[in-house]
Design a protein around this motif. Structure first.
Motif, PDB file in Angstrom:
ATOM      1  N   MET A   1      21.346 -16.276 -40.091  1.00 32.54           N
ATOM      2  CA  MET A   1      20.053 -15.929 -39.527  1.00 32.54           C
ATOM      3  C   MET A   1      19.385 -14.897 -40.449  1.00 32.54           C
ATOM      4  SD  MET A   1      19.178 -14.835 -35.624  1.00 32.54           S
ATOM      5  CE  MET A   1      19.804 -13.190 -35.517  1.00 32.54           C
ATOM      6  N   TYR A   2      18.213 -15.224 -40.927  1.00 29.20           N
ATOM      7  CA  TYR A   2      17.489 -14.351 -41.863  1.00 29.20           C
ATOM      8  C   TYR A   2      17.105 -13.024 -41.224  1.00 29.20           C
ATOM      9  CZ  TYR A   2      17.129 -18.511 -44.760  1.00 29.20           C
ATOM     10  OH  TYR A   2      17.414 -19.606 -45.516  1.00 29.20           O
ATOM     11  N   ALA A   3      16.891 -13.010 -39.925  1.00 32.26           N
ATOM     12  CA  ALA A   3      16.520 -11.769 -39.247  1.00 32.26           C
ATOM     13  C   ALA A   3      17.606 -10.716 -39.400  1.00 32.26           C
ATOM     14  CB  ALA A   3      16.228 -12.024 -37.775  1.00 32.26           C
ATOM     15  N   LEU A   4      18.871 -11.105 -39.309  1.00 30.42           N
ATOM     16  CA  LEU A   4      19.968 -10.145 -39.461  1.00 30.42           C
ATOM     17  C   LEU A   4      19.969  -9.550 -40.862  1.00 30.42           C
ATOM     18  CD1 LEU A   4      22.898 -11.857 -37.536  1.00 30.42           C
ATOM     19  CD2 LEU A   4      21.551  -9.876 -36.828  1.00 30.42           C
ATOM     20  N   ASP A   5      19.686 -10.364 -41.869  1.00 30.91           N
ATOM     21  CA  ASP A   5      19.610  -9.852 -43.238  1.00 30.91           C
ATOM     22  C   ASP A   5      18.486  -8.831 -43.363  1.00 30.91           C
ATOM     23  OD1 ASP A   5      21.723 -11.458 -44.046  1.00 30.91           O
ATOM     24  OD2 ASP A   5      20.411 -13.066 -44.739  1.00 30.91           O
ATOM     25  N   ALA A   6      17.343  -9.118 -42.764  1.00 30.56           N
ATOM     26  CA  ALA A   6      16.210  -8.193 -42.819  1.00 30.56           C
ATOM     27  C   ALA A   6      16.537  -6.897 -42.078  1.00 30.56           C
ATOM     28  CB  ALA A   6      14.967  -8.844 -42.221  1.00 30.56           C
ATOM     29  N   LEU A   7      17.174  -7.012 -40.923  1.00 30.85           N
ATOM     30  CA  LEU A   7      17.506  -5.825 -40.123  1.00 30.85           C
ATOM     31  C   LEU A   7      18.444  -4.891 -40.881  1.00 30.85           C
ATOM     32  CD1 LEU A   7      17.877  -7.587 -36.691  1.00 30.85           C
ATOM     33  CD2 LEU A   7      16.275  -5.719 -37.180  1.00 30.85           C
ATOM     34  N   LYS A   8      19.333  -5.438 -41.679  1.00 30.89           N
ATOM     35  CA  LYS A   8      20.282  -4.613 -42.448  1.00 30.89           C
ATOM     36  C   LYS A   8      19.574  -3.708 -43.442  1.00 30.89           C
ATOM     37  CE  LYS A   8      24.025  -7.940 -42.166  1.00 30.89           C
ATOM     38  NZ  LYS A   8      24.831  -8.918 -42.918  1.00 30.89           N
ATOM     39  N   THR A   9      18.381  -4.080 -43.881  1.00 31.49           N
ATOM     40  CA  THR A   9      17.658  -3.300 -44.883  1.00 31.49           C
ATOM     41  C   THR A   9      16.701  -2.288 -44.252  1.00 31.49           C
ATOM     42  OG1 THR A   9      15.800  -4.846 -45.059  1.00 31.49           O
ATOM     43  CG2 THR A   9      17.725  -5.277 -46.440  1.00 31.49           C
ATOM     44  N   LEU A  16      11.517  -5.065 -35.987  1.00 27.39           N
ATOM     45  CA  LEU A  16      11.298  -6.338 -36.663  1.00 27.39           C
ATOM     46  C   LEU A  16      10.721  -7.336 -35.669  1.00 27.39           C
ATOM     47  CD1 LEU A  16      11.732  -8.140 -39.198  1.00 27.39           C
ATOM     48  CD2 LEU A  16      13.951  -8.756 -38.197  1.00 27.39           C
ATOM     49  N   GLN A  17       9.609  -7.950 -36.041  1.00 27.43           N
ATOM     50  CA  GLN A  17       9.038  -9.033 -35.242  1.00 27.43           C
ATOM     51  C   GLN A  17       9.569 -10.334 -35.835  1.00 27.43           C
ATOM     52  OE1 GLN A  17       4.938 -10.301 -35.858  1.00 27.43           O
ATOM     53  NE2 GLN A  17       4.686 -10.403 -33.641  1.00 27.43           N
ATOM     54  N   VAL A  18      10.202 -11.131 -34.990  1.00 30.57           N
ATOM     55  CA  VAL A  18      10.725 -12.428 -35.413  1.00 30.57           C
ATOM     56  C   VAL A  18       9.918 -13.501 -34.682  1.00 30.57           C
ATOM     57  CG1 VAL A  18      12.740 -13.941 -35.443  1.00 30.57           C
ATOM     58  CG2 VAL A  18      13.038 -11.479 -35.739  1.00 30.57           C
ATOM     59  N   ILE A  19       9.429 -14.467 -35.441  1.00 33.15           N
ATOM     60  CA  ILE A  19       8.713 -15.599 -34.860  1.00 33.15           C
ATOM     61  C   ILE A  19       9.508 -16.851 -35.203  1.00 33.15           C
ATOM     62  CG2 ILE A  19       6.556 -16.885 -34.754  1.00 33.15           C
ATOM     63  CD1 ILE A  19       5.198 -14.331 -35.903  1.00 33.15           C
ATOM     64  N   ALA A  20       9.936 -17.550 -34.171  1.00 29.51           N
ATOM     65  CA  ALA A  20      10.744 -18.754 -34.369  1.00 29.51           C
ATOM     66  C   ALA A  20      10.103 -19.919 -33.621  1.00 29.51           C
ATOM     67  CB  ALA A  20      12.157 -18.513 -33.851  1.00 29.51           C
ATOM     68  N   ASP A  21      10.444 -21.130 -34.068  1.00 32.61           N
ATOM     69  CA  ASP A  21       9.915 -22.307 -33.376  1.00 32.61           C
ATOM     70  C   ASP A  21      11.016 -23.237 -32.891  1.00 32.61           C
ATOM     71  OD1 ASP A  21      10.733 -23.370 -35.770  1.00 32.61           O
ATOM     72  OD2 ASP A  21       8.806 -24.233 -36.303  1.00 32.61           O
ATOM     73  N   CYS A  22      12.254 -22.829 -33.024  1.00 28.23           N
ATOM     74  CA  CYS A  22      13.392 -23.628 -32.585  1.00 28.23           C
ATOM     75  C   CYS A  22      13.765 -23.221 -31.159  1.00 28.23           C
ATOM     76  CB  CYS A  22      14.574 -23.397 -33.516  1.00 28.23           C
ATOM     77  SG  CYS A  22      16.088 -24.177 -32.974  1.00 28.23           S
ATOM     78  N   PRO A  23      13.759 -24.142 -30.224  1.00 29.87           N
ATOM     79  CA  PRO A  23      14.083 -23.801 -28.831  1.00 29.87           C
ATOM     80  C   PRO A  23      15.431 -23.101 -28.669  1.00 29.87           C
ATOM     81  CG  PRO A  23      13.224 -26.028 -28.950  1.00 29.87           C
ATOM     82  CD  PRO A  23      13.417 -25.562 -30.358  1.00 29.87           C
ATOM     83  N   GLN A  24      16.389 -23.426 -29.531  1.00 28.99           N
ATOM     84  CA  GLN A  24      17.710 -22.808 -29.459  1.00 28.99           C
ATOM     85  C   GLN A  24      17.654 -21.307 -29.767  1.00 28.99           C
ATOM     86  OE1 GLN A  24      20.491 -24.476 -32.225  1.00 28.99           O
ATOM     87  NE2 GLN A  24      22.257 -23.888 -30.993  1.00 28.99           N
ATOM     88  N   SER A  25      16.670 -20.880 -30.550  1.00 31.86           N
ATOM     89  CA  SER A  25      16.553 -19.465 -30.904  1.00 31.86           C
ATOM     90  C   SER A  25      16.236 -18.598 -29.695  1.00 31.86           C
ATOM     91  CB  SER A  25      15.501 -19.267 -31.993  1.00 31.86           C
ATOM     92  OG  SER A  25      14.221 -19.582 -31.504  1.00 31.86           O
ATOM     93  N   PHE A  26      15.673 -19.190 -28.650  1.00 33.29           N
ATOM     94  CA  PHE A  26      15.349 -18.433 -27.435  1.00 33.29           C
ATOM     95  C   PHE A  26      16.596 -17.725 -26.902  1.00 33.29           C
ATOM     96  CE2 PHE A  26      13.972 -17.750 -23.057  1.00 33.29           C
ATOM     97  CZ  PHE A  26      12.645 -17.405 -23.237  1.00 33.29           C
ATOM     98  N   ARG A  27      17.740 -18.345 -27.116  1.00 34.92           N
ATOM     99  CA  ARG A  27      19.004 -17.762 -26.664  1.00 34.92           C
ATOM    100  C   ARG A  27      19.771 -17.086 -27.808  1.00 34.92           C
ATOM    101  NH1 ARG A  27      23.264 -20.774 -22.839  1.00 34.92           N
ATOM    102  NH2 ARG A  27      24.595 -18.991 -22.487  1.00 34.92           N
TER     103      ARG A  27
END
Length: 59
Positions: A1-9, A16-27
């Protein structure tokens, strides 16, 4: 997950604002963020096809 990489920095207190379009990401995004020690600021919000998450660095 790219968000975790960004959060580490990021610094404590940054959000961090994350915008996703995959229904699975909701969970999966909130679960992974909390599992790695970050704070989900509000419940995921769906706008059209996009799902918005706000994740705060707490340590």
């Amino acid at each position: 997950m790219y968000a975790l990489d960004a959060l580490k920095t990021m610094k404590r207190g940054e959000i961090l604002q994350v915008i996703a379009d995959c229904p699975q990401s909701f969970r999966s995004v909130p679960e992974e963020a909390v599992k790695h020690g970050y704070q989900l600021l509000e419940e995921p919000r769906k706008v059209g096809q996009d799902i918005y998450f706000y994740i705060k660095v707490v340590s």
